[in-house]
Design a protein around this motif. Structure first.
Motif, mmCIF file in Angstrom:
data_model
loop_
_atom_site.group_PDB
_atom_site.id
_atom_site.type_symbol
_atom_site.label_atom_id
_atom_site.label_comp_id
_atom_site.label_asym_id
_atom_site.label_seq_id
_atom_site.Cartn_x
_atom_site.Cartn_y
_atom_site.Cartn_z
ATOM 1 N N LYS A 23 0.834 -1.198 0.000
ATOM 2 C CA LYS A 23 0.000 0.000 0.000
ATOM 3 C C LYS A 23 0.869 1.250 0.000
ATOM 4 O O LYS A 23 1.998 1.244 0.489
ATOM 5 N N VAL A 24 0.324 2.328 -0.543
ATOM 6 C CA VAL A 24 0.961 3.633 -0.480
ATOM 7 C C VAL A 24 0.191 4.487 0.512
ATOM 8 O O VAL A 24 -1.043 4.503 0.495
ATOM 9 N N GLY A 93 4.717 7.287 1.968
ATOM 10 C CA GLY A 93 5.449 6.045 2.196
ATOM 11 C C GLY A 93 4.743 4.835 1.656
ATOM 12 O O GLY A 93 3.627 4.923 1.123
ATOM 13 N N SER A 94 5.413 3.703 1.802
ATOM 14 C CA SER A 94 4.873 2.422 1.356
ATOM 15 C C SER A 94 4.870 1.445 2.517
ATOM 16 O O SER A 94 5.810 1.402 3.311
ATOM 17 N N ARG A 132 15.941 12.731 -1.648
ATOM 18 C CA ARG A 132 14.516 12.897 -1.356
ATOM 19 C C ARG A 132 13.697 12.916 -2.639
ATOM 20 O O ARG A 132 12.675 12.222 -2.760
ATOM 21 N N ASP A 133 14.142 13.714 -3.622
ATOM 22 C CA ASP A 133 13.385 13.837 -4.868
ATOM 23 C C ASP A 133 13.345 12.515 -5.624
ATOM 24 O O ASP A 133 12.320 12.156 -6.216
ATOM 25 N N LEU A 134 14.460 11.787 -5.605
ATOM 26 C CA LEU A 134 14.485 10.485 -6.270
ATOM 27 C C LEU A 134 13.500 9.529 -5.621
ATOM 28 O O LEU A 134 12.702 8.868 -6.309
ATOM 29 N N LEU A 135 13.525 9.459 -4.283
ATOM 30 C CA LEU A 135 12.607 8.567 -3.579
ATOM 31 C C LEU A 135 11.153 8.968 -3.793
ATOM 32 O O LEU A 135 10.274 8.110 -3.960
ATOM 33 N N LEU A 136 10.882 10.269 -3.813
ATOM 34 C CA LEU A 136 9.515 10.742 -4.051
ATOM 35 C C LEU A 136 9.052 10.387 -5.460
ATOM 36 O O LEU A 136 7.892 10.003 -5.665
ATOM 37 N N ASN A 137 9.948 10.493 -6.430
ATOM 38 C CA ASN A 137 9.595 10.120 -7.804
ATOM 39 C C ASN A 137 9.307 8.631 -7.907
ATOM 40 O O ASN A 137 8.344 8.206 -8.567
ATOM 41 N N LEU A 138 10.132 7.817 -7.251
ATOM 42 C CA LEU A 138 9.913 6.369 -7.262
ATOM 43 C C LEU A 138 8.618 6.011 -6.542
ATOM 44 O O LEU A 138 7.886 5.099 -6.961
ATOM 45 N N GLN A 139 8.328 6.738 -5.462
ATOM 46 C CA GLN A 139 7.086 6.531 -4.731
ATOM 47 C C GLN A 139 5.882 6.845 -5.620
ATOM 48 O O GLN A 139 4.876 6.131 -5.613
ATOM 49 N N SER A 162 8.537 -1.562 -9.768
ATOM 50 C CA SER A 162 8.400 -0.226 -9.177
ATOM 51 C C SER A 162 8.724 -0.305 -7.685
ATOM 52 O O SER A 162 9.441 0.546 -7.138
ATOM 53 N N PHE A 163 8.197 -1.330 -7.036
ATOM 54 C CA PHE A 163 8.465 -1.526 -5.611
ATOM 55 C C PHE A 163 9.943 -1.816 -5.360
ATOM 56 O O PHE A 163 10.557 -1.247 -4.455
ATOM 57 N N LEU A 164 10.523 -2.723 -6.151
ATOM 58 C CA LEU A 164 11.927 -3.087 -5.954
ATOM 59 C C LEU A 164 12.852 -1.884 -6.115
ATOM 60 O O LEU A 164 13.826 -1.729 -5.373
ATOM 61 N N SER A 165 12.559 -1.028 -7.077
ATOM 62 C CA SER A 165 13.382 0.159 -7.286
ATOM 63 C C SER A 165 13.336 1.063 -6.065
ATOM 64 O O SER A 165 14.375 1.544 -5.581
#
Length: 292
Positions: A23-24, A93-94, A132-139, A162-165
């Motif tokens: 879940k997100v 978050g996930s 932060r921006d990378l993680l937010l984009n992946l999220q 998507s999750f693994l990344s």
């Protein structure tokens, strides 16, 4: 003094009957599911990116001031207390289950990830703007994948990758931090890490709890007790999950017939393998292969 209760249902309540939960969550989901000052034991793993405000968190009796531009890990079977949350607190978050992690192969892929999963680490890390921006984009990519219609081609694969990344980018921050800040593990955490490392190497040949206990110089009962306390799961359940995940990977390989898959996993014959597979998945290897 007010007595604090432990909420065993988890910090973030999700579908308990769904073993493959992913879940997100946003700050609305987060703040609506916690009560400041109470103690919680999560049933799930979580990766949270703090985007604004601050929060005081106690983790294994240590208190952290979690601030803007930081990464917070929540682990199952670990005690947390949220003692203060600012009015401008924002987070995305996930939240994901142990079984979902296992399905993606995370437990088997790399032993360094094992330490993240045990809770034997600092749960909070400051990150820079680029991280932060990378993680937010992946999220956001993961959020969109989870919202897609089931008719989208390769949707399970899109969700998984998507999750693994997201997971591995977050785990890499943990790994980088701990190169210079080695965490001292207690005996339970050392056993858990040692067992999972052995399992990653030997699950194809060894399905005996005694084998792993002997290699770690403990009794099978003690090993299972330590794993149960640290992860909420038994030694046998970890072994079975590793074998089934490995079997599913092999069954997706069209160059192998079912007899060869059984041989690769050290079963006496394909009938013994089929019985084991059906016991743990509800379907036969042939049915799984036909569906994938």
């Amino acid at each position: 003094m007010k007595k604090l209760s432990v909420h065993h249902q988890g910090i973030l309540k999700v579908e308990e009957d769904d073993p493959l939960t992913l879940k997100v969550f946003t700050e609305q989901d987060f703040t609506s599911r916690i009560i400041v000052g109470e103690v919680y034991k999560s049933s799930f793993f979580s990766i949270f990116i703090i985007t604004g405000g601050s929060m005081l968190v106690k983790h294994n009796l240590r208190e952290f001031l979690v601030k803007e531009n930081s990464l917070l890990f929540i682990m199952p079977s670990t005690i947390y207390e949220f003692t203060e949350v600012s009015a401008d607190f924002t987070v995305v978050g996930s939240v994901f289950s142990v079984d979902y992690m296992s399905q993606t192969g995370i437990i088997l892929n790399t032993s360094s990830v094992v330490e993240v999963m045990t809770g034997a680490y600092q749960p909070y890390y400051a990150i820079n703007i680029e991280e932060r921006d990378l993680l937010l984009n992946l999220q956001e990519v993961l959020k969109k994948a989870l919202a897609e219609e089931q008719t989208v081609a390769f949707l399970p694969e899109i969700k998984k990758h998507s999750f693994l990344s997201l997971f591995y980018h977050a785990a890499s921050i943990y790994a980088r931090y701990n190169v210079s800040h080695k965490v001292k593990l207690n005996r339970r955490e050392e056993l858990t890490i040692g067992f999972l490392r052995l399992l990653a190497k030997h699950y194809k040949e060894e399905r005996s709890v005694k084998y792993y206990a002997d290699r770690l110089f403990v009794t099978p009962k003690h090993l299972t007790q330590m794993l149960k306390e640290g992860t909420g799961r038994t030694t046998g359940s970890f072994i079975d999950r590793a074998v089934i995940v490995g079997a599913k990977v092999l069954l997706r390989d069209p160059s192998l017939n079912i007899s060869q898959v059984a041989q690769e996993l050290n079963f006496a014959d394909q009938f013994t393998f089929a019985k084991y597979f059906k016991k743990h998945t509800g379907i036969t290897p042939s049915q799984f292969r036909a569906a994938h």
